[in-house]
Design a protein around this motif. Sequence first.
Motif, PDB file in Angstrom:
ATOM      1  N   UNK A 387     -42.432  11.959  -4.515  1.00  0.00           N
ATOM      2  CA  UNK A 387     -41.145  12.356  -3.936  1.00  0.00           C
ATOM      3  C   UNK A 387     -39.950  11.610  -4.510  1.00  0.00           C
ATOM      4  N   UNK A 388     -40.104  10.332  -4.816  1.00  0.00           N
ATOM      5  CA  UNK A 388     -38.975   9.563  -5.347  1.00  0.00           C
ATOM      6  C   UNK A 388     -38.611  10.028  -6.748  1.00  0.00           C
ATOM      7  N   UNK A 389     -39.617  10.242  -7.576  1.00  0.00           N
ATOM      8  CA  UNK A 389     -39.344  10.733  -8.932  1.00  0.00           C
ATOM      9  C   UNK A 389     -38.756  12.134  -8.876  1.00  0.00           C
ATOM     10  N   UNK A 390     -39.291  12.965  -8.009  1.00  0.00           N
ATOM     11  CA  UNK A 390     -38.796  14.330  -7.885  1.00  0.00           C
ATOM     12  C   UNK A 390     -37.336  14.315  -7.448  1.00  0.00           C
ATOM     13  N   UNK A 391     -37.006  13.507  -6.438  1.00  0.00           N
ATOM     14  CA  UNK A 391     -35.623  13.452  -5.960  1.00  0.00           C
ATOM     15  C   UNK A 391     -34.683  12.955  -7.043  1.00  0.00           C
ATOM     16  N   UNK A 392     -35.117  11.953  -7.808  1.00  0.00           N
ATOM     17  CA  UNK A 392     -34.265  11.420  -8.864  1.00  0.00           C
ATOM     18  C   UNK A 392     -33.893  12.499  -9.866  1.00  0.00           C
ATOM     19  N   UNK A 393     -34.881  13.295 -10.290  1.00  0.00           N
ATOM     20  CA  UNK A 393     -34.596  14.301 -11.309  1.00  0.00           C
ATOM     21  C   UNK A 393     -33.976  15.558 -10.718  1.00  0.00           C
ATOM     22  N   UNK A 394     -34.239  15.832  -9.452  1.00  0.00           N
ATOM     23  CA  UNK A 394     -33.523  16.927  -8.794  1.00  0.00           C
ATOM     24  C   UNK A 394     -32.038  16.602  -8.727  1.00  0.00           C
ATOM     25  N   UNK A 395     -31.703  15.363  -8.387  1.00  0.00           N
ATOM     26  CA  UNK A 395     -30.300  14.949  -8.343  1.00  0.00           C
ATOM     27  C   UNK A 395     -29.671  14.985  -9.728  1.00  0.00           C
ATOM     28  N   UNK A 396     -30.418  14.553 -10.728  1.00  0.00           N
ATOM     29  CA  UNK A 396     -29.867  14.538 -12.091  1.00  0.00           C
ATOM     30  C   UNK A 396     -29.582  15.962 -12.574  1.00  0.00           C
ATOM     31  N   UNK A 397     -30.525  16.874 -12.404  1.00  0.00           N
ATOM     32  CA  UNK A 397     -30.330  18.247 -12.854  1.00  0.00           C
ATOM     33  C   UNK A 397     -29.229  18.930 -12.035  1.00  0.00           C
ATOM     34  N   UNK A 398     -29.143  18.596 -10.743  1.00  0.00           N
ATOM     35  CA  UNK A 398     -28.124  19.198  -9.876  1.00  0.00           C
ATOM     36  C   UNK A 398     -26.733  18.644 -10.129  1.00  0.00           C
ATOM     37  N   UNK A 399     -26.626  17.572 -10.928  1.00  0.00           N
ATOM     38  CA  UNK A 399     -25.318  17.039 -11.288  1.00  0.00           C
ATOM     39  C   UNK A 399     -24.819  15.911 -10.421  1.00  0.00           C
ATOM     40  N   UNK A 400     -25.722  15.142  -9.802  1.00  0.00           N
ATOM     41  CA  UNK A 400     -25.294  14.081  -8.887  1.00  0.00           C
ATOM     42  C   UNK A 400     -25.545  12.670  -9.398  1.00  0.00           C
ATOM     43  N   UNK A 401     -26.281  12.479 -10.448  1.00  0.00           N
ATOM     44  CA  UNK A 401     -26.619  11.120 -10.880  1.00  0.00           C
ATOM     45  C   UNK A 401     -26.247  10.878 -12.326  1.00  0.00           C
ATOM     46  N   UNK A 402     -24.977  11.117 -12.669  1.00  0.00           N
ATOM     47  CA  UNK A 402     -24.509  10.767 -14.004  1.00  0.00           C
ATOM     48  C   UNK A 402     -24.573   9.255 -14.188  1.00  0.00           C
ATOM     49  N   UNK A 403     -24.769   8.787 -15.433  1.00  0.00           N
ATOM     50  CA  UNK A 403     -24.665   7.347 -15.688  1.00  0.00           C
ATOM     51  C   UNK A 403     -23.280   6.852 -15.284  1.00  0.00           C
ATOM     52  N   UNK A 404     -23.206   5.657 -14.719  1.00  0.00           N
ATOM     53  CA  UNK A 404     -21.947   5.141 -14.197  1.00  0.00           C
ATOM     54  C   UNK A 404     -21.377   4.061 -15.104  1.00  0.00           C
ATOM     55  N   UNK A 405     -20.053   4.081 -15.326  1.00  0.00           N
ATOM     56  CA  UNK A 405     -19.433   2.960 -16.036  1.00  0.00           C
ATOM     57  C   UNK A 405     -19.582   1.682 -15.224  1.00  0.00           C
ATOM     58  N   UNK A 406     -19.431   0.561 -15.886  1.00  0.00           N
ATOM     59  CA  UNK A 406     -19.552  -0.727 -15.202  1.00  0.00           C
ATOM     60  C   UNK A 406     -18.507  -0.832 -14.093  1.00  0.00           C
ATOM     61  N   UNK A 407     -18.906  -1.389 -12.951  1.00  0.00           N
ATOM     62  CA  UNK A 407     -17.993  -1.588 -11.832  1.00  0.00           C
ATOM     63  C   UNK A 407     -17.715  -3.075 -11.659  1.00  0.00           C
ATOM     64  N   UNK A 408     -16.705  -3.386 -10.857  1.00  0.00           N
ATOM     65  CA  UNK A 408     -16.339  -4.777 -10.621  1.00  0.00           C
ATOM     66  C   UNK A 408     -17.461  -5.513  -9.900  1.00  0.00           C
ATOM     67  N   UNK A 409     -17.616  -6.805 -10.155  1.00  0.00           N
ATOM     68  CA  UNK A 409     -18.642  -7.577  -9.444  1.00  0.00           C
ATOM     69  C   UNK A 409     -18.443  -7.471  -7.932  1.00  0.00           C
ATOM     70  N   UNK A 410     -19.534  -7.261  -7.225  1.00  0.00           N
ATOM     71  CA  UNK A 410     -19.449  -7.160  -5.781  1.00  0.00           C
ATOM     72  C   UNK A 410     -19.119  -5.786  -5.255  1.00  0.00           C
ATOM     73  N   UNK A 411     -18.916  -4.807  -6.149  1.00  0.00           N
ATOM     74  CA  UNK A 411     -18.599  -3.452  -5.702  1.00  0.00           C
ATOM     75  C   UNK A 411     -19.786  -2.858  -4.955  1.00  0.00           C
ATOM     76  N   UNK A 412     -19.484  -2.001  -3.992  1.00  0.00           N
ATOM     77  CA  UNK A 412     -20.540  -1.349  -3.222  1.00  0.00           C
ATOM     78  C   UNK A 412     -21.339  -0.425  -4.142  1.00  0.00           C
ATOM     79  N   UNK A 413     -22.656  -0.268  -3.909  1.00  0.00           N
ATOM     80  CA  UNK A 413     -23.481   0.607  -4.764  1.00  0.00           C
ATOM     81  C   UNK A 413     -22.981   2.052  -4.837  1.00  0.00           C
ATOM     82  N   UNK A 414     -22.218   2.501  -3.847  1.00  0.00           N
ATOM     83  CA  UNK A 414     -21.699   3.864  -3.876  1.00  0.00           C
ATOM     84  C   UNK A 414     -20.570   4.045  -4.875  1.00  0.00           C
ATOM     85  N   UNK A 415     -19.948   2.965  -5.298  1.00  0.00           N
ATOM     86  CA  UNK A 415     -18.773   3.050  -6.174  1.00  0.00           C
ATOM     87  C   UNK A 415     -19.099   3.799  -7.462  1.00  0.00           C
ATOM     88  N   UNK A 416     -18.321   4.832  -7.750  1.00  0.00           N
ATOM     89  CA  UNK A 416     -18.493   5.617  -8.959  1.00  0.00           C
ATOM     90  C   UNK A 416     -19.407   6.808  -8.804  1.00  0.00           C
TER      91      UNK A 416
END
Length: 513
Positions: A387-416
């Motif tokens: 299920x975890x692998x499936x969800x990861x690639x479902x999100x990627x194909x659906x357009x939700x998990x693009x690679x993220x640029x670097x964020x500021x130290x301490x930024x919340x994981x949701x940032x970007x």
Amino acid sequence: MLDVLVAGAGPVGLWLAAELRLHGVEVTVVERRTAPDGRSRAVGMQAGTLDTFATRGLAERFIERGTPVPTGHFGAATTRLDFSTVGAVHPFMLGLGQSVTERLLEEHAVAVGARVLRGREVVSLTQGPDAVEVVLRADGAHRTVRARWVVGCDGTRSAVRQAAGIDFPGQDTTMTGWLADVELAAEPDAGPDAGPGAGPDGPPTAPPTAPPTAPLAATGPAGSFLAVPIGDGVHRLAGLSTATMHRGTGEPLTLEEVREQTRALLGRDLAIRNPRWLSRYGNATRQAAHYRAGRVLLAGDAAHMFFPAGGQGMNLGIQDAANLGWKLAAVLQGRAPDALLDSYEAERRPAARAVIDNTRAQLALFAAASPEQIALREVWSEALADPRTNRRWARRIAGFDDPLPATAPGAHPLTGTRLAGLALAAADAPTPHPLMHHGRPLLLDLAGTRTPCPAPGPDRRTVAVNAGESHPLWRDVTAVLIRPDARIAWASTEADPQRRAADCLTALRGLCR
């Protein structure tokens, strides 16, 4: 002088035009074709695109004309991707022909004030310090127009990209597949070629059955096959045969070959008739060396091309437009420095690179022929059962998990990240999407203490709401700033209202300048 000239009236150019108009920018779209193209290169609208349309109150226009498909595929893996896990407002892919998508987007763009001029082709352009001069050809005559900015959304052969001198490096086609938009009858057409019979690479096939109402896929040593309903009684058939995958993209595809390939790859007859479009497509893969040259920018297929696996091309381009629209408007109107546009390429180039990589991987699975390659496909199918692998690639194909640029130290994981998984305890706004129709940054106070951030002003909006049953990542979030393209600019778990207010002000300054 025009504010923005957009070349290309496909989905990407039309969505960009509409987004610019949302901010009051004067925009003109020019299109080489004199009439909309009735063919549908893209037939799948991903959940990420539907969520983008939902931020402007438009998703239902598309859903009522398409066919929701709850699962997707990764290459020829036999385990389907489950889109119900991605956290989207509309957790499914929508089967819908691109011609319908373009029509609806053009209606929207024109309704909000964009001009769409057909039969006008970009010939050349010359950049100056404050504007771009563009030579257009229409009815055999040439005309020069000036625009402060020009955006090329004019496809893989982009005249804008070439005129701006931007390279398009990559690889040429090395293998081809085929596609056919056809009707499928419950009974075969009359004639010796329509009924059941032996496929060229296998045993006698079973008699035809009723047309499939859901995606139909098959894989084997002979190759891969997919059939998807796209509306109006039409199905998109797509195949990649190990016996024919080295034919050139320019070699004509006949209905008889489609029938033969379907029998060979699927193992039965589908009573194919009334072809709307027959074509071959290749795996040429390229990405623009830069997404910007001075006052010229690129989006969609003008910036990237790849093998059409997983229905990602149009959807990737619409996210380009969503990212660029508010940034270009802010720079043009003096609300942000020119440097904000640098973040467009910084964010969208890695996103396209990730899609290029996954489509190449999918092609390897589609084209599996040797025992080793077929074993790889089976191992990957087994991995997707987790299920975890499936969800990861479902999100990627659906357009939700693009690679993220670097964020500021301490930024919340949701940032970007893309906005997803946040439920609100409000009947009129069960998610933040209905609160984003204005196209401005949205600040949500989730703490119930009224975060004392600055007054909303003309370019942002503040709403106090209570979070409902959300994804665990949102559990302790007290405030969130959402960009116009539904990306998280800032999220806080700070409980102290004063410290939260200071962080909020910093985030607003960074976003809106």
